[in-house]
Design a protein around this motif. Structure first.
Motif, short mmCIF file in Angstrom:
data_model
loop_
_atom_site.label_atom_id
_atom_site.label_comp_id
_atom_site.label_asym_id
_atom_site.label_seq_id
_atom_site.Cartn_x
_atom_site.Cartn_y
_atom_site.Cartn_z
N PRO A 136 0.83 -1.21 0.00
CA PRO A 136 0.00 0.00 0.00
C PRO A 136 0.87 1.26 0.00
O PRO A 136 1.96 1.27 0.57
N GLU A 137 0.37 2.29 -0.66
CA GLU A 137 1.12 3.55 -0.74
C GLU A 137 1.39 4.11 0.65
O GLU A 137 0.58 3.97 1.55
N GLN A 139 3.75 3.24 2.80
CA GLN A 139 4.48 2.39 3.74
C GLN A 139 5.98 2.60 3.56
O GLN A 139 6.45 2.82 2.45
#
Length: 143
Positions: A136-137, A139
């Motif tokens: 996910p964006e 992280q």
């Protein structure tokens, strides 16, 4: 003062809904390249000439680059801060494997950090990397 530690940013390569050779009508003509020369950052295309989609599109990837005391004779150490699933990048810590990135593996003292960042972006468009599932964006690696 030394300039050994740098922060880099790569914006993921875009996807496009038009054939690669289609250009806006108001675009200025570009100098012709030799027929056997391919553009360095040309996006992969399917048989119809459409640009193949990338999962990295418009994501911002932060990196740390450290130039050791022998830089530019030796390549910099490169590590992703933002999590990414990319061949040649260790999943546990984001360290870029110098053997997997040709600009690092075949380092020349005329190269710059920019060359490395451009190659990493180009690797995102390679067939084997384009379809890899991404974290996910936002992280980041913990170390």
């Amino acid at each position: 003062m030394t300039l050994t530690r740098w922060r880099g940013m790569i914006i993921g390569p875009p996807r496009d809904a038009a054939p690669q050779d289609a250009a806006p009508q108001d675009a200025a003509p570009q100098d012709a390249a030799p027929q056997d020369a391919a553009p360095q950052d040309a996006a992969p295309q399917d048989a119809a000439g459409w640009i193949v989609l990338t999962i990295y599109e418009n994501r911002m990837y932060s990196l740390r680059v450290e130039c050791g005391p022998k830089y530019p004779e030796t390549p910099p150490f490169v590590r992703f801060v933002t999590k990414i699933n990319l061949n040649g990048v260790h999943n546990s810590n984001g360290v870029v494997d110098m053997r997997a990135v040709s600009s690092l593996a075949k380092w020349q003292n005329s190269y710059s950090i920019r060359v490395v960042l451009q190659e990493l972006r180009r690797l995102m468009m390679c067939k084997e990397n384009m379809k890899l599932p991404q974290p996910p964006e936002g992280q980041i690696y913990s170390n």
